[in-house]
Motif scaffolding. Structure first.
Motif, mmCIF file in Angstrom:
data_model
loop_
_atom_site.group_PDB
_atom_site.id
_atom_site.type_symbol
_atom_site.label_atom_id
_atom_site.label_comp_id
_atom_site.label_asym_id
_atom_site.label_seq_id
_atom_site.Cartn_x
_atom_site.Cartn_y
_atom_site.Cartn_z
ATOM 1 N N ALA A 153 1.014 -1.373 -0.211
ATOM 2 C CA ALA A 153 -0.053 -0.224 0.086
ATOM 3 C C ALA A 153 0.843 1.140 0.045
ATOM 4 O O ALA A 153 0.376 2.231 -0.811
ATOM 5 N N THR A 154 1.944 1.174 0.582
ATOM 6 C CA THR A 154 3.051 2.298 0.590
ATOM 7 C C THR A 154 3.540 2.661 -0.534
ATOM 8 O O THR A 154 3.484 3.824 -0.978
ATOM 9 N N TRP A 155 3.878 1.615 -1.277
ATOM 10 C CA TRP A 155 4.450 1.736 -2.662
ATOM 11 C C TRP A 155 3.441 2.341 -3.581
ATOM 12 O O TRP A 155 3.950 3.082 -4.333
ATOM 13 N N ALA A 156 2.148 1.591 -3.323
ATOM 14 C CA ALA A 156 1.159 2.098 -4.202
ATOM 15 C C ALA A 156 0.820 3.654 -3.974
ATOM 16 O O ALA A 156 0.515 4.509 -5.082
ATOM 17 N N ARG A 157 0.919 4.120 -2.949
ATOM 18 C CA ARG A 157 0.846 5.415 -2.448
ATOM 19 C C ARG A 157 1.765 6.207 -3.081
ATOM 20 O O ARG A 157 1.721 7.310 -3.847
ATOM 21 N N LEU A 158 2.919 5.885 -2.975
ATOM 22 C CA LEU A 158 4.282 6.745 -3.560
ATOM 23 C C LEU A 158 4.301 6.597 -5.015
ATOM 24 O O LEU A 158 4.599 7.721 -5.776
ATOM 25 N N GLU A 159 4.104 5.488 -5.363
ATOM 26 C CA GLU A 159 4.140 5.417 -7.046
ATOM 27 C C GLU A 159 3.119 5.304 -7.944
ATOM 28 O O GLU A 159 3.278 5.390 -9.008
ATOM 29 N N ARG A 160 1.856 5.133 -7.391
ATOM 30 C CA ARG A 160 0.900 5.108 -8.260
ATOM 31 C C ARG A 160 -0.256 6.034 -7.935
ATOM 32 O O ARG A 160 -0.726 6.986 -8.897
ATOM 33 N N ARG A 161 -0.674 6.520 -6.853
ATOM 34 C CA ARG A 161 -1.694 7.444 -6.440
ATOM 35 C C ARG A 161 -1.397 8.423 -5.482
ATOM 36 O O ARG A 161 -1.594 7.952 -4.160
ATOM 37 N N PRO A 162 -0.519 9.335 -5.682
ATOM 38 C CA PRO A 162 0.087 10.308 -4.618
ATOM 39 C C PRO A 162 -1.161 11.142 -4.060
ATOM 40 O O PRO A 162 -1.030 11.765 -3.064
ATOM 41 N N ALA A 163 -2.227 10.916 -4.725
ATOM 42 C CA ALA A 163 -3.601 11.871 -4.178
ATOM 43 C C ALA A 163 -4.724 11.207 -4.254
ATOM 44 O O ALA A 163 -4.865 10.292 -5.251
ATOM 45 N N GLY A 164 -5.775 11.506 -3.369
ATOM 46 C CA GLY A 164 -6.974 10.844 -3.457
ATOM 47 C C GLY A 164 -7.012 9.598 -2.747
ATOM 48 O O GLY A 164 -6.208 8.998 -2.154
ATOM 49 N N ASP A 165 -8.144 8.843 -3.012
ATOM 50 C CA ASP A 165 -8.345 7.576 -2.431
ATOM 51 C C ASP A 165 -7.225 6.432 -3.028
ATOM 52 O O ASP A 165 -7.058 6.484 -4.058
ATOM 53 N N LEU A 166 -6.781 5.817 -1.946
ATOM 54 C CA LEU A 166 -5.658 4.654 -2.280
ATOM 55 C C LEU A 166 -6.300 3.546 -3.242
ATOM 56 O O LEU A 166 -5.880 3.070 -3.979
ATOM 57 N N VAL A 167 -7.326 3.220 -2.626
ATOM 58 C CA VAL A 167 -8.210 1.976 -3.212
ATOM 59 C C VAL A 167 -9.439 2.316 -3.642
ATOM 60 O O VAL A 167 -10.361 2.793 -3.064
ATOM 61 N N THR A 168 -9.631 2.402 -5.076
ATOM 62 C CA THR A 168 -10.840 2.833 -5.685
ATOM 63 C C THR A 168 -11.623 1.550 -6.255
ATOM 64 O O THR A 168 -12.671 1.890 -6.507
ATOM 65 N N THR A 169 -11.387 0.440 -5.698
ATOM 66 C CA THR A 169 -12.185 -0.735 -6.150
ATOM 67 C C THR A 169 -13.003 -1.372 -5.169
ATOM 68 O O THR A 169 -13.659 -2.319 -5.177
ATOM 69 N N MET A 170 -12.994 -0.714 -3.890
ATOM 70 C CA MET A 170 -13.588 -1.384 -2.794
ATOM 71 C C MET A 170 -14.554 -0.307 -2.102
ATOM 72 O O MET A 170 -14.866 -0.223 -1.114
ATOM 73 N N ALA A 171 -15.326 0.365 -3.242
ATOM 74 C CA ALA A 171 -16.272 1.626 -2.802
ATOM 75 C C ALA A 171 -17.281 0.868 -1.791
ATOM 76 O O ALA A 171 -17.946 1.255 -0.673
ATOM 77 N N GLU A 172 -17.857 -0.267 -2.128
ATOM 78 C CA GLU A 172 -19.003 -0.890 -1.498
ATOM 79 C C GLU A 172 -18.692 -1.102 -0.018
ATOM 80 O O GLU A 172 -19.269 -0.788 1.106
ATOM 81 N N GLU A 173 -17.294 -1.919 0.306
ATOM 82 C CA GLU A 173 -16.857 -2.124 1.455
ATOM 83 C C GLU A 173 -16.756 -0.859 2.334
ATOM 84 O O GLU A 173 -16.874 -1.001 3.462
ATOM 85 N N THR A 174 -16.042 -0.110 1.785
ATOM 86 C CA THR A 174 -15.810 1.282 2.604
ATOM 87 C C THR A 174 -17.063 2.191 2.834
ATOM 88 O O THR A 174 -17.428 2.526 4.165
ATOM 89 N N GLY A 175 -17.989 1.985 1.908
ATOM 90 C CA GLY A 175 -19.637 2.442 2.344
ATOM 91 C C GLY A 175 -20.201 1.788 3.487
ATOM 92 O O GLY A 175 -20.697 2.450 4.234
ATOM 93 N N GLN A 176 -19.805 0.310 3.520
ATOM 94 C CA GLN A 176 -20.580 -0.154 4.801
ATOM 95 C C GLN A 176 -19.683 0.306 6.021
ATOM 96 O O GLN A 176 -20.608 0.263 6.979
ATOM 97 N N LYS A 177 -18.591 0.507 5.978
ATOM 98 C CA LYS A 177 -17.861 0.995 7.135
ATOM 99 C C LYS A 177 -18.426 2.355 7.463
ATOM 100 O O LYS A 177 -18.462 2.492 8.529
ATOM 101 N N LEU A 178 -18.522 3.052 6.537
ATOM 102 C CA LEU A 178 -18.847 4.712 6.648
ATOM 103 C C LEU A 178 -20.471 4.545 7.441
ATOM 104 O O LEU A 178 -20.743 5.388 8.386
ATOM 105 N N SER A 179 -21.222 3.560 6.948
ATOM 106 C CA SER A 179 -22.509 3.511 7.377
ATOM 107 C C SER A 179 -22.595 2.923 8.827
ATOM 108 O O SER A 179 -23.579 3.421 9.613
ATOM 109 N N ALA A 180 -21.710 2.020 9.166
ATOM 110 C CA ALA A 180 -21.657 1.544 10.402
ATOM 111 C C ALA A 180 -21.332 2.489 11.331
ATOM 112 O O ALA A 180 -21.447 2.640 12.597
ATOM 113 N N ILE A 181 -20.303 3.330 10.971
ATOM 114 C CA ILE A 181 -19.791 4.681 11.708
ATOM 115 C C ILE A 181 -20.893 5.496 12.067
ATOM 116 O O ILE A 181 -21.211 5.994 13.131
ATOM 117 N N ALA A 182 -21.766 5.864 10.922
ATOM 118 C CA ALA A 182 -22.871 6.653 10.921
ATOM 119 C C ALA A 182 -23.984 6.386 11.968
ATOM 120 O O ALA A 182 -24.389 6.893 12.996
#
Length: 210
Positions: free
Chosen positions: A97-126
């Motif tokens: 993940a660190t290399w991906a941040r440094l060499e692939r996606r220096p800004a924005g979301d690091l993982v862009t293919t797990m929107a459903e899983e992240t959304g479930q976490k945000l809903s649980a927090i809410a």
């Protein structure tokens, strides 16, 4: 498993270890092929080039990264400690993940293919905020981001100290307790007297910073 599938699997496993250790720029396809007991022609045939091989490896492990610890929004301290332990058990996930941040996606979301899983976490927090377990003044996305980064304090991505399983267990336990306490103080609602509460338990008042 057929020979072709077995070779592809060996290449992916070897590439994951190589990229975790050296990143994209530092990784060498000849080392990956040798470790996988394959040849570079097979690597290129399956994945095209080194960059696409990294993308395939990271995509494969994105789910492991996002779902390494089940979200327990009503127990954020326990969730953070679970991430600490996951970093000890699977440090290569953090390195990838660190290399991906440094060499692939220096800004924005690091993982862009797990929107459903992240959304479930945000809903649980809410939901936990509505139930009084998490401070409702904070945006769920900010809670998730800050708790996650607090849990990575001693990870392989640490700018201070990277913990390993070889550290004394007393050190691990001290860090777990400190992490849980800081998450509890930082994200649990405070009563009018300044006492943070979690599920009916109380922690000392938050210090006043001059």
């Amino acid at each position: 498993m057929k020979d072709g599938q077995a070779t592809r699997r060996r290449l992916l496993d070897a590439a994951a270890a190589e990229f975790a250790a050296y990143g994209i720029a530092g990784a060498r396809v000849d080392r990956i092929a040798a470790t996988a007991k394959a040849n570079k022609a097979q690597l290129y045939a399956y994945f095209g080039d080194k960059d696409r091989l990294f993308d395939t490896v990271f995509q494969e492990h994105a789910g492991d990264l996002v779902n390494a610890v089940p979200m327990t929004a009503r127990d954020l301290p326990g969730y953070a400690v679970g991430i600490y332990d996951a970093c000890l058990a699977k440090p290569d996930l953090v390195r990838l993940a660190t290399w991906a941040r440094l060499e692939r996606r220096p800004a924005g979301d690091l993982v862009t293919t797990m929107a459903e899983e992240t959304g479930q976490k945000l809903s649980a927090i809410a939901d936990a905020q509505r139930d009084g377990h998490i401070d409702p003044a904070l945006a769920p996305a900010d809670v998730l981001a800050m708790v996650s980064m607090m849990a990575l304090t001693w990870s392989p991505a640490s700018l201070f100290y990277a913990a390993t399983p070889a550290d004394p267990e007393t050190d691990h336990q001290r860090r777990r307790e400190a992490l849980a306490e800081m998450v509890r103080r930082g994200f649990c609602p405070a009563d009018p007297h300044g006492v943070a509460t979690v599920s009916g338990t109380a922690t000392p008042p938050r210090p006043t910073i001059p």
